[in-house]
Design a protein around this motif. Structure first.
Motif, mmCIF file in Angstrom:
data_model
loop_
_atom_site.group_PDB
_atom_site.id
_atom_site.type_symbol
_atom_site.label_atom_id
_atom_site.label_comp_id
_atom_site.label_asym_id
_atom_site.label_seq_id
_atom_site.Cartn_x
_atom_site.Cartn_y
_atom_site.Cartn_z
ATOM 1 N N VAL A 52 0.845 -1.185 0.000
ATOM 2 C CA VAL A 52 0.000 0.000 0.000
ATOM 3 C C VAL A 52 0.883 1.239 0.000
ATOM 4 N N PRO A 53 0.552 2.309 -0.713
ATOM 5 C CA PRO A 53 -0.654 2.467 -1.507
ATOM 6 C C PRO A 53 -0.515 1.803 -2.874
ATOM 7 N N THR A 54 -1.540 1.081 -3.262
ATOM 8 C CA THR A 54 -1.523 0.386 -4.547
ATOM 9 C C THR A 54 -1.908 1.365 -5.657
ATOM 10 N N GLU A 55 -0.964 2.238 -5.953
ATOM 11 C CA GLU A 55 -1.131 3.236 -7.004
ATOM 12 C C GLU A 55 -0.047 3.033 -8.059
ATOM 13 N N SER A 56 -0.212 3.694 -9.194
ATOM 14 C CA SER A 56 0.678 3.457 -10.333
ATOM 15 C C SER A 56 2.115 3.864 -10.054
ATOM 16 N N ARG A 57 2.313 5.067 -9.516
ATOM 17 C CA ARG A 57 3.698 5.488 -9.289
ATOM 18 C C ARG A 57 4.411 4.606 -8.276
ATOM 19 N N PRO A 58 3.879 4.393 -7.063
ATOM 20 C CA PRO A 58 4.588 3.525 -6.112
ATOM 21 C C PRO A 58 4.851 2.134 -6.671
ATOM 22 N N GLY A 59 3.890 1.606 -7.437
ATOM 23 C CA GLY A 59 4.072 0.276 -8.016
ATOM 24 C C GLY A 59 5.216 0.231 -9.002
ATOM 25 N N HIS A 60 5.298 1.224 -9.854
ATOM 26 C CA HIS A 60 6.377 1.248 -10.839
ATOM 27 C C HIS A 60 7.728 1.526 -10.195
ATOM 28 N N VAL A 61 7.737 2.361 -9.156
ATOM 29 C CA VAL A 61 8.983 2.607 -8.441
ATOM 30 C C VAL A 61 9.492 1.309 -7.812
ATOM 31 N N ALA A 62 8.584 0.529 -7.217
ATOM 32 C CA ALA A 62 8.986 -0.750 -6.622
ATOM 33 C C ALA A 62 9.504 -1.702 -7.689
ATOM 34 N N LEU A 63 8.860 -1.744 -8.838
ATOM 35 C CA LEU A 63 9.264 -2.644 -9.916
ATOM 36 C C LEU A 63 10.615 -2.274 -10.509
ATOM 37 N N ILE A 64 10.827 -0.983 -10.752
ATOM 38 C CA ILE A 64 11.961 -0.546 -11.553
ATOM 39 C C ILE A 64 13.120 -0.041 -10.696
ATOM 40 N N ALA A 65 12.806 0.495 -9.492
ATOM 41 C CA ALA A 65 13.857 1.004 -8.615
ATOM 42 C C ALA A 65 14.095 0.107 -7.411
#
Length: 797
Positions: A90-103
């Motif tokens: 959480v928060p399951t939003e686009s930016r945090p999700g992509h940051v977790a995936l790519i960074a």
């Protein structure tokens, strides 16, 4: 008195700001040494597909005919690669999700201040560490990874943001645009030597951000045919892109493909919180360096998804979302992102034990580097004798135990008051506690002399208290939309308006025509709101978008809702009813279901509250009862009319706090972002605009607050009570609650637990500050008078 009030307000501002200083600053550190595995990587290039808003269950499950919605992806799972579930935070939003995936790290809460679109601090990522990265997709996601990259090696290709329209006819075009542009890019590369040489390099990344599924989910919900058909379109597109890559690079076996999602989506078409439908996302990998499918006879998972998906015989490898970043860096041999906290999922790797061991060691050293830098920075800003790691918990436990002991004495003396405070505290976690409190309110008149003095008022109080108590038992807003309930609420408003108009027509004073015109304008506004809600939903169901005329009417209604009440009479009943009619017109436009009835029931209880407080004050002999039609709001109230505080005023202040909390949590829970449905703002706009949509949702939340505060203005006026005195009592109540929540603040566990504990503390601490501004708005709405003609009467603040 003014100095004391100002000092108290300043202290609460400091306490309020301290939480942001402690929790809302970025924990990221800089200055680490890059770490990478010295052995040659298995892949030269990596292709990352992110299907925005895709749920794991919707991708993996079979449809009603027993066939897969994504046959190409399912074939990969069974014959070519590895698969599992990526668990998001959480928060399951686009930016945090992509940051977790790519960074490789979970976005800190400081990013919310910039809407998760710009980088609050610079951070390292897979794209930055790559030799070159090319990305296609949404303009909301791609720029943040290019902005923080060193040099000029991250290239982005985005479509116009206006394409992200929830009311559009076909959202799959967002994904089609990406696939077509990738194919055009490679076709162009064949005739461009410079570009061809770049894409022939090693350590390169291709990123395809696919937003169509998320957009269709918001507009039509994940159970819709649009959402599920979009999955098939994405599957077909991925198949074409994979075939093109293999053909372009001559099937050299040096390409790794990863297919995943940034977050899922609830059944009602939202995301942001921690429901499994939001946190369980798919992960399918294949190509260079990836393990082939592993057949197993049994797997140990707590959920029952494997049997539902009919994948129980193919080994499922679950990961945390941040673990995908070190997996991708390991595959193409670039340094691990410096801020990554992900743990390399070695079970996905098809390589030697030496390579796996070296990669795990590099991963551990990279995380240790962050710890060393963080510890050095902490030492530099901390006095030496205070730098004692891992011992502060003892002090916190001691203070907590002592407080549990500065409280055991209060329980004996203030049992009832403490019980009321506990109900308020528990209501932040369990909405149905508000039902218990409102039920107790309903019984209150029958335990006092009110029942013998005012039977009709007491029965009305009990009826509306019980009716309002039903709302916290219902599902949160947005889960079960029903426009017929919005229409029903509008009809109730029109019925009440008819009664008021009828009574006005019987009057013979000089202001009758002016008052009648104001109420007729408000009736027209209500009718137009009902029409806009109905026609907008019909238009969106036909996929024809938001009609321009509906949009104009909605914004005009919103703009006029704070002006039209100022044209009505200053008589208490008429002014409050005028405020209700104006705000209800806007609230109908922002409603999707049963919540449209909530402000109406709340206002009815507020009208009864004003009457019942008059009765309680009269029975104590403090003042004589006046008719509400004869009492008028006036900012320049004679201060000599104010009386001293009585013990019963504590109850009045508690009622105010309880009604404000009820207005806050009555139809949802603000601590959970997914309590709100984007469909609420579709009468105003459908093109994605986070700040505008957020502002409209916040105004929807504020409307019940304004109704309560306006009613409380009338309570203060009719009971001859100073607002400053009342605020002191409210301050004490909110501070007691804040102290309770202060010791419930967590700095460990999931982000959901930490964020919820912080939000509770901030909400209660800011209550007093919030009430000051809300009280100012209520005074403006109740005491200012404008005229349709002639000079305005002087009632300015």
């Amino acid at each position: 008195m003014l100095l004391f009030f100002t000092l108290g307000l300043l202290i609460h501002f400091v306490f309020f700001a301290s939480i942001f200083d402690i929790y809302f600053t970025s924990p990221l550190v800089h200055g680490m040494t890059p770490q990478f595995t010295p052995l040659p990587p298995p892949a030269r290039r990596l292709v990352l597909f992110v299907a925005d808003g895709l749920r794991a269950d919707t991708l993996y499950e079979l449809d009603e005919n027993g066939t897969s919605r994504a046959p190409f992806i399912r074939n990969i799972i069974m014959h070519e690669g590895s698969w599992g579930v990526s668990h998001t935070r959480v928060p399951t939003e686009s930016r945090p999700g992509h940051v977790a995936l790519i960074a490789g790290f979970y976005e800190d809460v400081s990013a919310v201040a910039k809407g998760w679109k710009e980088n609050p601090v610079e951070f390292d990522s897979l794209f930055n560490e790559s030799k070159y990265t090319w990305s296609w997709g949404s303009p909301d996601i791609l720029p943040m990874f290019a902005k923080g990259a060193s040099g000029d090696h991250v290239y982005t290709y985005s479509y116009d943001a206006k394409r992200e329209d929830f009311g559009a006819q076909d959202a799959t075009k967002l994904d089609t645009w990406v696939f077509d542009n990738v194919k055009d890019f490679f076709h162009h590369a064949r005739n461009n030597q410079s570009l061809f040489s770049k894409i022939s390099e090693e350590k390169i990344v291709f990123f395809l951000h696919l937003l169509g599924i998320d957009t269709n989910g918001h507009a039509h919900r994940p159970s819709s045919r649009d959402y599920k058909d979009n999955i098939k379109k994405v599957d077909d597109g991925v198949k074409e892109i994979v075939s093109m890559f293999n053909h372009f690079y001559g099937n050299d076996g040096k390409t790794t493909f990863i297919f995943t999602s940034d977050h899922g989506m609830t059944d009602w078409g939202s995301h942001g919180a921690g429901h499994p439908s939001e946190t369980l996302t798919p992960l399918v990998t294949w190509g260079a360096g990836i393990n082939y499918p592993q057949r197993v006879s049994a797997q140990q998972f707590d959920d029952s998804f494997l049997k539902e998906w009919r994948l129980e015989n193919w080994k499922r490898l679950d990961v945390n979302q941040a673990d995908i970043a070190p997996l991708m860096t390991s595959l193409i041999g670039v340094p691990f992102p410096l801020n990554s906290v992900g743990i390399l999922p070695v079970d996905y790797l098809n390589n030697t034990d030496l390579f796996k061991a070296e990669s795990m060691f590099t991963n551990a050293v990279q995380i240790l580097e962050q710890f060393k830098v963080k510890m050095t920075q902490k030492k530099e800003v901390t006095l030496p004798f205070l730098f004692t790691p891992f011992k502060f918990q003892v002090i916190q436990d001691l203070v907590t135990s002592l407080l549990t002991y500065p409280l055991s004495h209060f329980v004996g003396y203030l049992l009832v008051f403490t019980l009321g405070i506990e109900v308020l505290v528990l209501s932040f976690f369990y909405r149905h506690m508000l039902t218990a409190g409102l039920t107790a309110f309903a019984v209150w008149p029958f335990l006092t002399r009110l029942w013998t003095r005012a039977k009709v008022t007491s029965l009305s109080w009990a009826f509306f208290s019980v009716l309002l108590a039903v709302f916290p038992l219902m599902p949160v807003v947005g889960r079960k939309p029903d426009i017929s309930l919005v229409m029903g609420a509008g009809l109730l408003v029109l019925l009440l308006s008819l009664c008021v108009v009828t009574s006005l027509m019987k009057r013979k004073d000089s202001f009758r025509k002016e008052e009648l015109l104001v109420h007729l304008l408000q009736v027209l506004s209500t009718v137009l709101s009902m029409y806009v809600v109905y026609s907008t939903q019909s238009s969106l169901l036909r996929k024809q978008g938001l009609p321009l005329m509906n949009q104009i009417i909605s914004w005009a209604t919103l703009a006029s809702s704070l002006v039209v009440p100022l044209l009505s009479s200053l008589a208490v009943f008429q002014r409050l009813f005028s405020i209700l009619l104006s705000l209800m017109s806007t609230y109908l436009l922002l409603s999707t279901g049963y919540e449209a009835v909530f402000p109406l029931v709340l206002s009815c209880l507020m009208f009864v509250w004003i009457n019942i407080e008059q009765e309680t004050l009269q029975q104590s002999g403090v003042c004589c009862k006046q008719k509400l039609t004869s009492i008028q709001f006036s900012y320049n109230t004679d201060i000599t009319q104010f009386r001293q505080l009585y013990l019963d005023d504590i109850r009045r202040a508690f009622f105010l706090v309880f009604f404000l909390v009820t207005a806050f949590f009555g139809t949802g829970n603000i601590a959970s972002i997914n309590s709100f449905d984007l469909a609420s703002v579709y009468c105003f706009l459908t093109v994605f605009s986070p700040f505008m949509m957020g502002a409209l949702m916040m105004w929807k939340i504020l409307i019940p607050f304004v109704l309560v505060m306006c009613a409380f203005e009338a309570v203060q006026l009719t009971t001859q009570l100073s607002s400053k005195s009342l605020f002191l009592i409210v301050l004490v109540i909110s501070d007691i609650m804040a102290l309770h929540f202060f010791f419930l603040v967590k700095d460990y566990g999931s982000w959901l637990d930490i964020g919820t504990s912080i939000s509770h503390y901030v909400i209660v601490m800011s209550m007093t500050i919030f009430l000051v501004f809300l009280n100012g708005l209520a005074q403006l709405l109740t005491t200012k008078k404008l005229r349709l003609c002639g000079k305005p009467k002087s009632h300015f603040m």
